[in-house]
Design a protein around this motif. Structure first.
Motif, mmCIF file in Angstrom:
data_model
loop_
_atom_site.group_PDB
_atom_site.id
_atom_site.type_symbol
_atom_site.label_atom_id
_atom_site.label_comp_id
_atom_site.label_asym_id
_atom_site.label_seq_id
_atom_site.Cartn_x
_atom_site.Cartn_y
_atom_site.Cartn_z
ATOM 1 N N THR A 80 27.082 36.166 44.752
ATOM 2 C CA THR A 80 28.392 36.755 44.494
ATOM 3 C C THR A 80 29.392 36.250 45.523
ATOM 4 O O THR A 80 29.104 36.221 46.728
ATOM 5 C CB THR A 80 28.332 38.289 44.569
ATOM 6 O OG1 THR A 80 27.419 38.771 43.576
ATOM 7 C CG2 THR A 80 29.702 38.901 44.310
ATOM 8 N N PHE A 81 30.561 35.824 45.035
ATOM 9 C CA PHE A 81 31.670 35.430 45.903
ATOM 10 C C PHE A 81 32.758 36.495 45.828
ATOM 11 O O PHE A 81 33.165 36.885 44.724
ATOM 12 C CB PHE A 81 32.241 34.079 45.474
ATOM 13 C CG PHE A 81 31.259 32.948 45.516
ATOM 14 C CD1 PHE A 81 30.885 32.387 46.723
ATOM 15 C CD2 PHE A 81 30.711 32.445 44.342
ATOM 16 C CE1 PHE A 81 29.970 31.336 46.752
ATOM 17 C CE2 PHE A 81 29.804 31.394 44.377
ATOM 18 C CZ PHE A 81 29.435 30.835 45.587
ATOM 19 N N THR A 82 33.234 36.951 46.990
ATOM 20 C CA THR A 82 34.301 37.937 47.040
ATOM 21 C C THR A 82 35.384 37.465 48.011
ATOM 22 O O THR A 82 35.131 36.645 48.902
ATOM 23 C CB THR A 82 33.775 39.311 47.498
ATOM 24 O OG1 THR A 82 33.156 39.172 48.789
ATOM 25 C CG2 THR A 82 32.764 39.859 46.510
ATOM 26 N N ASN A 83 36.595 38.013 47.835
ATOM 27 C CA ASN A 83 37.729 37.660 48.707
ATOM 28 C C ASN A 83 37.841 36.144 48.872
ATOM 29 O O ASN A 83 38.038 35.634 49.979
ATOM 30 C CB ASN A 83 37.585 38.324 50.087
ATOM 31 C CG ASN A 83 37.553 39.831 49.993
ATOM 32 O OD1 ASN A 83 38.315 40.435 49.241
ATOM 33 N ND2 ASN A 83 36.662 40.457 50.743
ATOM 34 N N SER A 84 37.715 35.439 47.782
ATOM 35 C CA SER A 84 37.648 33.985 47.846
ATOM 36 C C SER A 84 38.954 33.331 47.403
ATOM 37 O O SER A 84 39.805 33.942 46.748
ATOM 38 C CB SER A 84 36.483 33.469 47.000
ATOM 39 O OG SER A 84 36.612 33.884 45.660
ATOM 40 N N GLN A 85 39.084 32.077 47.788
ATOM 41 C CA GLN A 85 40.175 31.227 47.348
ATOM 42 C C GLN A 85 39.594 29.903 46.870
ATOM 43 O O GLN A 85 38.615 29.408 47.447
ATOM 44 C CB GLN A 85 41.168 30.948 48.474
ATOM 45 C CG GLN A 85 41.872 32.154 49.032
ATOM 46 C CD GLN A 85 42.895 31.768 50.080
ATOM 47 O OE1 GLN A 85 43.456 30.663 50.059
ATOM 48 N NE2 GLN A 85 43.153 32.673 51.005
ATOM 49 N N ILE A 86 40.216 29.338 45.851
ATOM 50 C CA ILE A 86 39.838 28.011 45.366
ATOM 51 C C ILE A 86 40.994 27.072 45.712
ATOM 52 O O ILE A 86 42.132 27.286 45.296
ATOM 53 C CB ILE A 86 39.554 28.029 43.860
ATOM 54 C CG1 ILE A 86 38.365 28.953 43.561
ATOM 55 C CG2 ILE A 86 39.285 26.615 43.346
ATOM 56 C CD1 ILE A 86 38.089 29.170 42.090
ATOM 57 N N THR A 88 37.562 23.163 46.696
ATOM 58 C CA THR A 88 36.800 23.929 47.673
ATOM 59 C C THR A 88 36.942 25.421 47.414
ATOM 60 O O THR A 88 38.053 25.913 47.197
ATOM 61 C CB THR A 88 37.293 23.619 49.101
ATOM 62 O OG1 THR A 88 37.093 22.231 49.373
ATOM 63 C CG2 THR A 88 36.542 24.438 50.142
ATOM 64 N N LEU A 89 35.825 26.098 47.417
ATOM 65 C CA LEU A 89 35.822 27.562 47.360
ATOM 66 C C LEU A 89 35.466 28.075 48.754
ATOM 67 O O LEU A 89 34.431 27.716 49.308
ATOM 68 C CB LEU A 89 34.823 28.073 46.333
ATOM 69 C CG LEU A 89 34.763 29.602 46.149
ATOM 70 C CD1 LEU A 89 34.441 29.970 44.701
ATOM 71 C CD2 LEU A 89 33.738 30.263 47.076
ATOM 72 N N VAL A 90 36.349 28.902 49.315
ATOM 73 C CA VAL A 90 36.089 29.536 50.599
ATOM 74 C C VAL A 90 36.209 31.048 50.424
ATOM 75 O O VAL A 90 37.012 31.529 49.630
ATOM 76 C CB VAL A 90 37.051 29.048 51.705
ATOM 77 C CG1 VAL A 90 36.843 27.583 52.000
ATOM 78 C CG2 VAL A 90 38.516 29.294 51.305
ATOM 79 N N ASP A 133 47.053 26.868 43.493
ATOM 80 C CA ASP A 133 46.597 26.314 44.770
ATOM 81 C C ASP A 133 47.336 27.003 45.918
ATOM 82 O O ASP A 133 48.451 26.620 46.237
ATOM 83 C CB ASP A 133 46.831 24.807 44.813
ATOM 84 C CG ASP A 133 45.928 24.111 45.820
ATOM 85 O OD1 ASP A 133 45.240 24.809 46.593
ATOM 86 O OD2 ASP A 133 45.911 22.867 45.835
ATOM 87 N N PRO A 134 46.728 28.022 46.509
ATOM 88 C CA PRO A 134 45.362 28.453 46.222
ATOM 89 C C PRO A 134 45.277 29.291 44.948
ATOM 90 O O PRO A 134 46.214 29.997 44.599
ATOM 91 C CB PRO A 134 44.989 29.298 47.441
ATOM 92 C CG PRO A 134 46.299 29.898 47.873
ATOM 93 C CD PRO A 134 47.330 28.823 47.604
ATOM 94 N N LEU A 135 44.149 29.195 44.297
ATOM 95 C CA LEU A 135 43.828 30.058 43.173
ATOM 96 C C LEU A 135 42.995 31.215 43.705
ATOM 97 O O LEU A 135 41.999 31.000 44.386
ATOM 98 C CB LEU A 135 43.052 29.269 42.120
ATOM 99 C CG LEU A 135 42.557 30.048 40.890
ATOM 100 C CD1 LEU A 135 43.716 30.636 40.119
ATOM 101 C CD2 LEU A 135 41.727 29.133 39.999
ATOM 102 N N ILE A 136 43.442 32.435 43.432
ATOM 103 C CA ILE A 136 42.761 33.627 43.933
ATOM 104 C C ILE A 136 42.012 34.278 42.777
ATOM 105 O O ILE A 136 42.608 34.989 41.957
ATOM 106 C CB ILE A 136 43.755 34.636 44.543
ATOM 107 C CG1 ILE A 136 44.716 33.930 45.507
ATOM 108 C CG2 ILE A 136 42.991 35.756 45.232
ATOM 109 C CD1 ILE A 136 44.055 33.339 46.721
ATOM 110 N N PRO A 137 40.714 34.023 42.646
ATOM 111 C CA PRO A 137 39.968 34.607 41.527
ATOM 112 C C PRO A 137 39.504 36.016 41.841
ATOM 113 O O PRO A 137 39.513 36.451 43.000
ATOM 114 C CB PRO A 137 38.765 33.670 41.396
ATOM 115 C CG PRO A 137 38.504 33.247 42.818
ATOM 116 C CD PRO A 137 39.865 33.156 43.480
ATOM 117 N N GLU A 138 39.118 36.736 40.803
ATOM 118 C CA GLU A 138 38.400 37.980 41.009
ATOM 119 C C GLU A 138 36.985 37.634 41.486
ATOM 120 O O GLU A 138 36.624 36.470 41.615
ATOM 121 C CB GLU A 138 38.362 38.787 39.706
ATOM 122 C CG GLU A 138 39.744 39.224 39.224
ATOM 123 C CD GLU A 138 39.681 40.053 37.955
ATOM 124 O OE1 GLU A 138 38.566 40.246 37.423
ATOM 125 O OE2 GLU A 138 40.746 40.478 37.473
#
Length: 219
Positions: free
Chosen positions: A55-61, A93-95, A33-38
């Protein structure tokens, strides 16, 4: 019995709100938290009412630090069995950035920009089978048949800059998907579970690749 490191792992995965001093960074438990996925890709084709390339890019969960453990099964000395985790999160939340094209129910949709997707009052079921993997004379647990299955009371969608910034069309799509959030979520469940399950599996792979499985137990 489970030793302190294994308890930290399960607490970290199921109840991440514990204070930092009770975490054990030596077991490769990544920040969640935040989780930074590929990059996350959701592709839903076929003849169904929702057909999307998303497609989600440069995102944080965000929000996993508020996770609360509900139950876990398995994680005994016999690694070659089914393991299950269940945890609840008030809001996830995914942003980040998105690119989307396709059709949602009756509406065509296309665009790219920033987005915010929030799942409210969600329960996540994680299950996998452990199989032994020998490395350097030690036995590690490899995760197979990994499944993530969320249930949620609400999903809130917000996609900015749909249709190249056309406010009328963009507002129409955002309103429509939020009024029909459950139908949209149910249609995207299979690719959603697969894509976000890969994110959670990566966290757990990092942990179980660190030490032989027996190290997580006291004799």
């Amino acid at each position: 019995m489970l030793n302190f490191s294994m308890k930290c792992l399960l607490i970290g995965l199921l109840c991440a709100s514990v204070k930092a001093e009770f975490r054990d960074s030596s077991i490769n438990l990544l920040s969640i938290d935040p989780l930074i996925p590929e990059d996350i890709h959701i592709n839903q084709g076929g003849d169904g009412p929702v057909q999307l390339n998303l497609t989600f890019t440069n995102s944080q969960i965000l929000g996993l630090s508020k996770a609360v453990a509900k139950e876990f099964k398995g994680f005994g000395k016999d690694l070659a069995t089914k393991h299950e985790l269940i945890f609840k999160v008030p809001r996830v939340t995914l942003v980040g950035n998105y690119a989307i094209s396709g059709k949602i129910l009756i509406l065509p949709v296309q665009g790219e920009g920033t987005c915010n997707l929030t799942m409210v009052d969600s329960e996540y079921h994680v299950s996998f089978k452990g199989i032994p993997e020998e490395k350097d004379g030690n036995t590690f647990m490899k995760l197979t048949n990994f499944r993530l299955h969320p249930e949620t009371k609400l999903v809130i969608y917000k996609f900015d800059n749909l249709f190249n910034g056309d406010k009328v069309l963009g507002d129409t799509v955002n309103k429509f998907v939020n009024e029909n959030w459950k139908e949209v979520f149910d249609e995207l469940r299979v690719p959603f579970d697969k894509s976000f399950g890969a994110v959670i599996k990566h966290i757990m792979d990092e942990v179980f690749n660190k030490y032989p499985y027996a190290k997580y137990f006291n004799e």
